[in-house]
Design an enzyme around this catalytic site. Sequence first.
Site, PDB file in Angstrom:
ATOM      1  N   ALA A   1       0.773  -1.196  -0.126  1.00 51.11           N
ATOM      2  CA  ALA A   1      -0.078  -0.079  -0.003  1.00 51.11           C
ATOM      3  C   ALA A   1       0.934   1.091   0.153  1.00 51.11           C
ATOM      4  CB  ALA A   1      -0.885   0.006   1.305  1.00 51.11           C
TER       5      ALA A   1
ATOM      6  N   GLU B   1      -0.769  -9.041  -0.449  1.00 47.60           N
ATOM      7  CA  GLU B   1      -2.302  -9.540  -0.026  1.00 47.60           C
ATOM      8  C   GLU B   1      -3.241  -9.356  -1.430  1.00 47.60           C
ATOM      9  OE1 GLU B   1      -2.089  -6.396   3.006  1.00 47.60           O
ATOM     10  OE2 GLU B   1      -3.437  -7.424   4.034  1.00 47.60           O
TER      11      GLU B   1
ATOM     12  N   GLY C   1       0.552  -4.728   0.995  1.00 51.97           N
ATOM     13  CA  GLY C   1      -0.856  -4.946   0.541  1.00 51.97           C
ATOM     14  C   GLY C   1      -0.672  -5.689  -1.026  1.00 51.97           C
TER      15      GLY C   1
ATOM     16  N   GLU D   1       4.354  -5.502   7.455  1.00 46.57           N
ATOM     17  CA  GLU D   1       3.651  -4.434   8.214  1.00 46.57           C
ATOM     18  C   GLU D   1       4.373  -3.891   9.537  1.00 46.57           C
ATOM     19  OE1 GLU D   1       2.346  -6.493   6.183  1.00 46.57           O
ATOM     20  OE2 GLU D   1       0.887  -5.573   4.972  1.00 46.57           O
TER      21      GLU D   1
HETATM   22  N1  COA Z   1       4.811   2.941  -0.439  1.00 44.17           N
HETATM   23  C1  COA Z   1       4.909   4.137  -1.096  1.00 44.17           C
HETATM   24  N2  COA Z   1       6.038   4.294  -1.876  1.00 44.17           N
HETATM   25  C2  COA Z   1       6.937   3.127  -2.298  1.00 44.17           C
HETATM   26  C3  COA Z   1       6.553   1.910  -1.511  1.00 44.17           C
HETATM   27  C4  COA Z   1       5.297   1.923  -0.625  1.00 44.17           C
HETATM   28  N3  COA Z   1       4.759   0.998  -0.201  1.00 44.17           N
HETATM   29  N4  COA Z   1       7.393   0.961  -1.916  1.00 44.17           N
HETATM   30  C5  COA Z   1       8.289   1.819  -2.722  1.00 44.17           C
HETATM   31  N5  COA Z   1       8.077   2.896  -2.878  1.00 44.17           N
HETATM   32  C6  COA Z   1       8.710   4.001  -3.474  1.00 44.17           C
HETATM   33  C7  COA Z   1       9.966   4.555  -2.793  1.00 44.17           C
HETATM   34  O1  COA Z   1       9.444   5.531  -1.907  1.00 44.17           O
HETATM   35  C8  COA Z   1      10.745   5.071  -3.922  1.00 44.17           C
HETATM   36  O2  COA Z   1      10.064   6.305  -4.414  1.00 44.17           O
HETATM   37  P1  COA Z   1      11.143   7.532  -4.826  1.00 44.17           P
HETATM   38  O3  COA Z   1      11.887   7.286  -5.582  1.00 44.17           O
HETATM   39  O4  COA Z   1      10.195   8.847  -5.102  1.00 44.17           O
HETATM   40  O5  COA Z   1      11.841   8.103  -3.482  1.00 44.17           O
HETATM   41  C9  COA Z   1      10.658   3.946  -5.033  1.00 44.17           C
HETATM   42  O6  COA Z   1       9.101   3.488  -4.773  1.00 44.17           O
HETATM   43  C10 COA Z   1      11.590   3.206  -5.152  1.00 44.17           C
HETATM   44  O7  COA Z   1      11.577   2.519  -3.926  1.00 44.17           O
HETATM   45  P2  COA Z   1      13.133   2.248  -3.026  1.00 44.17           P
HETATM   46  O8  COA Z   1      12.779   2.257  -1.715  1.00 44.17           O
HETATM   47  O9  COA Z   1      14.080   3.344  -3.530  1.00 44.17           O
HETATM   48  O10 COA Z   1      13.806   0.832  -3.927  1.00 44.17           O
HETATM   49  P3  COA Z   1      14.795  -0.129  -3.216  1.00 44.17           P
HETATM   50  O11 COA Z   1      15.178  -0.939  -4.306  1.00 44.17           O
HETATM   51  O12 COA Z   1      15.714   0.617  -2.413  1.00 44.17           O
HETATM   52  O13 COA Z   1      13.963  -0.780  -2.230  1.00 44.17           O
HETATM   53  C11 COA Z   1      11.844  -2.269  -1.445  1.00 44.17           C
HETATM   54  C12 COA Z   1      12.957  -1.885  -2.640  1.00 44.17           C
HETATM   55  C13 COA Z   1      10.828  -2.685  -2.027  1.00 44.17           C
HETATM   56  C14 COA Z   1      12.585  -3.181  -0.492  1.00 44.17           C
HETATM   57  C15 COA Z   1      11.302  -0.803  -0.630  1.00 44.17           C
HETATM   58  O14 COA Z   1      11.057   0.044  -1.702  1.00 44.17           O
HETATM   59  C16 COA Z   1      10.554  -1.061   0.356  1.00 44.17           C
HETATM   60  O15 COA Z   1      10.751  -1.635   1.428  1.00 44.17           O
HETATM   61  N6  COA Z   1       9.282  -0.490   0.257  1.00 44.17           N
HETATM   62  C17 COA Z   1       8.209  -0.661   1.113  1.00 44.17           C
HETATM   63  C18 COA Z   1       7.667  -2.115   1.439  1.00 44.17           C
HETATM   64  C19 COA Z   1       6.519  -2.125   2.556  1.00 44.17           C
HETATM   65  O16 COA Z   1       6.893  -2.072   3.764  1.00 44.17           O
HETATM   66  N7  COA Z   1       5.446  -2.535   2.172  1.00 44.17           N
HETATM   67  C20 COA Z   1       4.491  -2.715   3.032  1.00 44.17           C
HETATM   68  C21 COA Z   1       3.581  -1.536   3.087  1.00 44.17           C
HETATM   69  S1  COA Z   1       2.237  -1.541   4.366  1.00 44.17           S
END
Ligand code: COA
Length: 256
Positions: free
Chosen positions: A66, A115, A112, A135
């Site tokens: 999400a 999910e 999400g 989460e």
């Molecule tokens: N919500 C909002 N933005 C998200 C996102 C999320 N769940 N997951 C990734 N993004 C965005 C990042 O903020 C980033 O945006 P920006 O370039 O404007 O800063 C872009 O997507 C790329 O993500 P980034 O984190 O830079 O890539 P990465 O390769 O370093 O890491 C992940 C990849 C998937 C490990 C990392 O993005 C992450 O942990 N995301 C969240 C996962 C999460 O906790 N999901 C559950 C949500 S309830």
Amino acid sequence: MNYDNLLIEINNSVAKITINRERKLNALNKDTIHELHKAFDNLNLNKTVKVIILTGSGTKAFVAGADISEFADFDVSQGEELAQKGQEILFNFIENLRTPVIAAINGFALGGGLELAMACHFRVASDNAKMGLPEVSLGVIPGYGGTQRLPQLIGKGKAMELIMTANMLTANEAKDYGLVNHVVSIDELLPLCEKLANRISKNSSTAIASAIKSINASSNENGYHVEVEEFGKCFGTDDFKEGTSAFLEKRKPNFE
Ligand code: COA
């Protein structure tokens, strides 16, 4: 219909929805959730569409969760409404569609995102995919059905561990857990999903809709009753007459 965050393609009887927010790793913001609802609703009503494949754009993420930026400042009632509305218009909505939905997991499926994949009828992953429900690392729990569907798919103990540790599974671990049915290279992901979809589309759509309803009821107390009802309903359909006649006449069925 045009969408800002989705790409839709229909090829014969198979539709593909691609979540198209690659820069944000296809994270589910409010607009994308609403567009997904509309797209699934329209395709489900389209009689020529027999199977839907759901995937993410690019090769890095299916859906990275999400959109955290949209709910970071929510209070208790806004949090509850977010989960309630999302479950209603997207996650439960997909699970209960008449049309089968295959998740083609092409990279990260987190929070999400996992999910969403779990709400689909089954899952195929590319070998670079990573899956988890992180989460609790954000101080929250899965709110789009994850605490219910994960134990149904992999068992309570494994679900407890995965949710409590916030760990990610590799695609092959997810296959061992029964979370995904097949793991293939990223180049083979959509071709395999299309092959499975084409195979499904040759069968009776009315019978498949009844099967989905009955299988979904397997987690209810009255699952056997739903199966009896849906089984009976099939006997009133043209597809049943065509399927059984074709078998007896030693020919292939032609389901309309
Ligand atoms: N919500 C909002 N933005 C998200 C996102 C999320 N769940 N997951 C990734 N993004 C965005 C990042 O903020 C980033 O945006 P920006 O370039 O404007 O800063 C872009 O997507 C790329 O993500 P980034 O984190 O830079 O890539 P990465 O390769 O370093 O890491 C992940 C990849 C998937 C490990 C990392 O993005 C992450 O942990 N995301 C969240 C996962 C999460 O906790 N999901 C559950 C949500 S309830």
